[in-house]
Design a protein around this motif. Structure first.
Motif, PDB file in Angstrom:
ATOM      1  N   SER A  63       0.776  -1.111   0.161  1.00 33.65           N
ATOM      2  CA  SER A  63      -0.090   0.200  -0.070  1.00 33.65           C
ATOM      3  C   SER A  63       0.849   1.228   0.065  1.00 33.65           C
ATOM      4  CB  SER A  63      -1.024   0.002   1.186  1.00 33.65           C
ATOM      5  OG  SER A  63      -1.889  -1.059   1.293  1.00 33.65           O
ATOM      6  N   LEU A  64       1.822   1.318   0.767  1.00 33.09           N
ATOM      7  CA  LEU A  64       2.816   2.485   0.915  1.00 33.09           C
ATOM      8  C   LEU A  64       3.613   2.550  -0.452  1.00 33.09           C
ATOM      9  CD1 LEU A  64       3.792   2.636   4.515  1.00 33.09           C
ATOM     10  CD2 LEU A  64       2.269   4.002   3.316  1.00 33.09           C
ATOM     11  N   ASP A  65       3.694   1.582  -1.218  1.00 28.35           N
ATOM     12  CA  ASP A  65       4.746   1.483  -2.480  1.00 28.35           C
ATOM     13  C   ASP A  65       3.845   2.262  -3.606  1.00 28.35           C
ATOM     14  OD1 ASP A  65       6.809  -1.039  -1.582  1.00 28.35           O
ATOM     15  OD2 ASP A  65       6.914   0.863  -1.150  1.00 28.35           O
ATOM     16  N   GLN A  66       2.616   2.401  -3.366  1.00 29.74           N
ATOM     17  CA  GLN A  66       1.844   2.758  -4.536  1.00 29.74           C
ATOM     18  C   GLN A  66       2.114   4.185  -4.641  1.00 29.74           C
ATOM     19  OE1 GLN A  66      -0.684   0.834  -5.952  1.00 29.74           O
ATOM     20  NE2 GLN A  66       0.249  -0.681  -4.405  1.00 29.74           N
ATOM     21  N   GLN A  67       1.709   4.720  -6.084  1.00 25.40           N
ATOM     22  CA  GLN A  67       2.035   6.106  -6.458  1.00 25.40           C
ATOM     23  C   GLN A  67       1.136   6.992  -5.457  1.00 25.40           C
ATOM     24  OE1 GLN A  67       3.798   7.628  -8.661  1.00 25.40           O
ATOM     25  NE2 GLN A  67       4.543   6.043 -10.117  1.00 25.40           N
ATOM     26  N   VAL A  68       0.035   6.696  -5.361  1.00 26.09           N
ATOM     27  CA  VAL A  68      -0.777   7.190  -4.472  1.00 26.09           C
ATOM     28  C   VAL A  68      -1.148   6.503  -3.196  1.00 26.09           C
ATOM     29  CG1 VAL A  68      -2.892   8.732  -4.149  1.00 26.09           C
ATOM     30  CG2 VAL A  68      -1.690   8.672  -6.558  1.00 26.09           C
ATOM     31  N   VAL A  69      -0.759   6.863  -2.268  1.00 26.12           N
ATOM     32  CA  VAL A  69      -0.959   6.086  -0.778  1.00 26.12           C
ATOM     33  C   VAL A  69      -2.340   6.465  -0.568  1.00 26.12           C
ATOM     34  CG1 VAL A  69      -0.375   5.658   1.499  1.00 26.12           C
ATOM     35  CG2 VAL A  69       1.335   6.220  -0.214  1.00 26.12           C
ATOM     36  N   ASP A  70      -3.092   5.420  -0.679  1.00 29.18           N
ATOM     37  CA  ASP A  70      -4.689   5.226   0.026  1.00 29.18           C
ATOM     38  C   ASP A  70      -4.570   5.041   1.646  1.00 29.18           C
ATOM     39  OD1 ASP A  70      -7.601   3.375  -1.000  1.00 29.18           O
ATOM     40  OD2 ASP A  70      -7.239   5.228   0.415  1.00 29.18           O
TER      41      ASP A  70
END
Lengths: 154, 597
Positions: A63-70
């Protein structure tokens, strides 16, 4: 190693975990629930904790590696980890989770990354320690001895 | 020792619970679950299975705890859960299973239970749903307190629940009390057709006349509570009522508790009280379509007239609880009402139709009022009751002939007196359904012609009573799994513990467990017929002020000088009775009323 010595080692080791804050009294409560009818209670519960936590940490990393963190996804994970670690008595993991959550609320990605690292660190630490503890216990039991009850007066 | 079944998925848990309803005695559920909100599960379990549910979470935020309480949780545990807290869980189970006669005994046995169980949290099978399964308790317990008899419990099958909902719906069908009374009676008639072979009757449910009238008159319709219970007519007369100090067959408690839970549930789903009424009406309407054998009638439920009217008038539609309890036609009367230890003469609407005559004879308004409230105590009376309280009382009083100035003269008068004023007038057969029907039809005709907004005279005393019940109920903390859910927020202070008990079961350590729940337990007092919830509260420790049972004194319906006086006198009576009642009143197993939603 003699049985008595092993038992002493176990006690000292356990004590150190408490003194270091790796474990807290909740762990003792878990131990109290273990008895003849549930001889492996603690290790079973802890094993479950490890399994769940591994999964959660994995999800968190993703999740934290996403471009946009949700953060709406991140927070529940952290919350869950916080709950489970507190139920186990993994105090430092729990504390790290608390910090983590505050960064989540602030939507601070950088802060969250750092927290995740911290949480992982604490988690691996407690995992390691507990595994050692269980090994000691197993040795004692294998030698025909009893696991000494933890005393609270330390 | 308790057998514990665990699952990670709420859906799975629901399935297990549904399949094995009798197998489980307690549910422990996390708040955060992957497939369902824990509160939602709580509601569902409460509605469908009437099991005590304990919430569990790492969320220590009071609003979560509050949410748990308002959704009907018996308790809210914070993680990490401590053993002492777990040790107290069994109390919830015992409370639910407590027999009617065991009120006093329970104290002792409760204590024993505590003393004996070291790590036993509940002598019950437990269902545990948690994200993180920690089998903290794996012991097996004998089920329940040995001295208590496990009361048969009404299992709220989906079908039964549908019936229940439908009745509720009928009661609420119009946002206007009068309309409700007429409609619901009519509806009940209809329902009866579908349900148990009653006679169908075409009823002009949707007529807007009603609500307009009620709104104009500023009155609250009397919900014909009678309807729901009366018509439920399960073979055992709704048997299995829990903890019945009274004759076993009355299902009132069950229905009452079910209603309570359902109400809470509805409240949850809408979020707004008035919206609830409207929504639930709609909801009910939809449900009714699916119901077995009911007569489908196009009803303009959505028509703003009803709730719009009610809203406009600033009234709250009467919760149809009245209806639910009112028409209990079970063979044993409503004897089985849980813990309703009101004096036999107190017109427990629970009684048989023939008794109704007696009922409203003897019971003055307040009595009915209180009884109703008591009875509904087990019910999670929605917060709206609070408002209802003030309004309802007024409306009840207003229901007296004086308040209905334009009441069509064509309407039978005696009912009016009986119902509204609570005078002991002979209206012996006031209750019988057919008479009601006639009156209702008569009334509805009159109404349509006069377009006035008077409460249907056809209201049998049940309606009145039930109405009062509702109103009064708001006075009481609804004892809800010991943590009473104060439907009336104002009551919170009376029992802070009841309201919000995150993990303080331990704090009650100094309170004997038996007493602990006994505040809500009804101790049986011998000659009371249906026990009232009123009895329920008088435990001073708990700070409830329920206890009413005999409000006969003084409350004379209709003649009261002012509504406020009446309310005040009612309240006072409650208080004083509350003081007296402890130990006197036969709560008789009120615990069942206290359903942990």
């Amino acid at each position: 190693m003699e049985l008595v010595q092993m038992q002493k080692s176990l006690q000292d080791y356990t004590k150190s975990l408490f003194l270091d804050g790796v474990l807290d009294s909740q762990f003792l409560q878990l131990q109290q629930l273990q008895d003849e009818s549930n001889p492996d209670f603690v290790s079973q519960v802890v094993t479950l904790f490890f399994q769940d936590s591994d999964r959660i940490l994995n999800d968190l990393s993703l999740s934290l590696d996403q471009q946009v963190v949700d953060f709406k996804k991140v927070d529940p994970h952290v919350h869950q980890l916080k709950g489970s670690s507190s139920s186990i008595g993994a105090q430092r993991v729990k504390n790290a989770c608390v910090v983590f959550r505050s960064f989540c609320e602030q939507q601070n990605v950088e802060g969250c990354h750092r927290c995740l690292q911290q949480v992982k660190q604490e988690y691996y630490l407690v995992k390691n320690r507990l595994e050692t503890l269980f090994k000691l216990e197993q040795q004692i039991v294998a030698s025909g001895g009893m696991i000494p009850a933890m005393e609270l007066g330390f | 020792m308790a057998a514990v079944t665990t699952t990670n998925q709420a859906q799975k848990a629901l399935e297990l619970l549904r399949e094995n309803k009798n197998k489980f005695d307690l549910v422990i559920s996390d708040v955060d679950m992957p497939d369902m909100d824990g509160f939602k599960l709580l509601e569902l379990v409460g509605l469908e299975m009437d099991l005590p549910v304990i919430m569990l979470s790492a969320h220590s935020d009071p609003k979560y705890v509050m949410k748990g309480v308002t959704h009907g949780a018996c308790d809210y545990l914070l993680k990490p859960v401590r053993i002492e807290e777990l040790k107290n869980i069994w109390q919830h189970v015992v409370r639910k299973n407590r027999g009617s006669n065991n009120g006093d005994k329970k104290d002792g046995s409760g204590n024993e239970g505590v003393a004996n169980s070291d790590q036993n949290n509940g002598r019950a099978n437990r269902k545990r749903k948690d994200q993180y399964n920690e089998d903290e308790d794996e012991e097996r317990d004998d089920n329940d307190d040995p001295s208590s008899q496990k009361k048969p419990r009404v299992v709220w099958t989906v079908e039964l629940h549908k019936k229940f909902k439908f009745r509720l719906y009928l009661k609420r069908i119009s946002g206007n009390q009068q309309a409700i009374m007429a409609n619901s009676d009519l509806h009940f008639l209809q329902m009866s057709n579908g349900l148990d072979g009653f006679h169908h009757r075409p009823i002009p449910v949707g007529s807007g006349q009603f609500h307009g009238g009620a709104a104009a008159a500023g009155m609250r319709p009397f919900p014909p509570n009678n309807g729901i219970l009366g018509r439920l007519n399960t073979p055992s007369g709704i048997g299995g009522v829990r903890n019945l100090s009274s004759p076993p067959s009355s299902g009132i408690e069950n229905v009452a508790s079910h209603l309570q839970k359902f109400r809470l549930y509805l409240k949850r789903i809408s979020g707004n009280q008035q919206a609830i009424m409207a929504n639930s009406d709609l909801h009910f309407l939809q449900m009714s379509n699916g119901l077995d054998g009911f007569h489908h009638r196009p009803i303009p439920v959505g028509s703003g007239q009803f709730h719009g009217g009610a809203a406009a008038a600033g009234m709250r539609p009467f919760p149809p609880n009245n209806g639910i309890l009112g028409r209990l036609n079970t063979p044993s009367g409503i004897g089985g009402v849980r813990n309703l230890s009101s004096p036999p003469s107190s017109g427990m609407f629970l009684q048989n139709p023939t008794d109704l005559g007696k009922f409203h004879h003897v019971s003055s308004l307040p009595l009915n009022h209180i009884d109703g409230g008591n009875i509904l105590q087990g019910l999670p009376i929605p917060l709206e009751f609070d408002q209802l309280q003030t309004n309802n009382n007024k409306s009840i009083i207003a229901g007296n002939s004086m308040a209905f100035p334009s009441f069509p003269t064509s309407l039978p008068n005696n009912n009016n007196h009986l119902v509204l004023e609570g005078h002991p007038q002979a209206s012996p057969s006031a209750f019988p359904g057919h008479q009601i029907n006639k009156r209702l039809e008569h009334w509805s005709n009159a109404v349509s012609s006069s377009s006035s907004t008077l409460p249907p005279p056809g209201q049998n005393s049940n309606s009145l009573i039930s109405h009062q019940f509702d109103a009064s109920s708001s006075n009481y903390s609804i004892p809800f799994c010991d943590s009473t859910i104060p439907l009336n927020p104002a009551l919170d202070h009376t029992n802070p513990r009841a309201f919000y008990r995150a993990t303080d079961l331990d704090s009650n350590a100094n309170v004997q467990p038996g007493v602990y729940y006994d505040s809500l337990q009804m101790r049986q007092s011998g000659n009371y017929g249906p026990t009232t919830d009123a009895m329920l509260s008088s435990n001073p420790k708990e700070g409830f002020t329920v206890g009413q049972q005999k409000l006969q004194s003084g409350f004379m319906g209709g003649e009261a000088g002012s509504l406020d006086d009446i309310v005040n006198s009612t309240m006072k009576q409650e208080q004083s009775q509350g003081d007296l009642s402890e130990g006197d009143l036969g709560y008789g197993g009120f615990s069942s009323l206290r359903t942990c939603i």
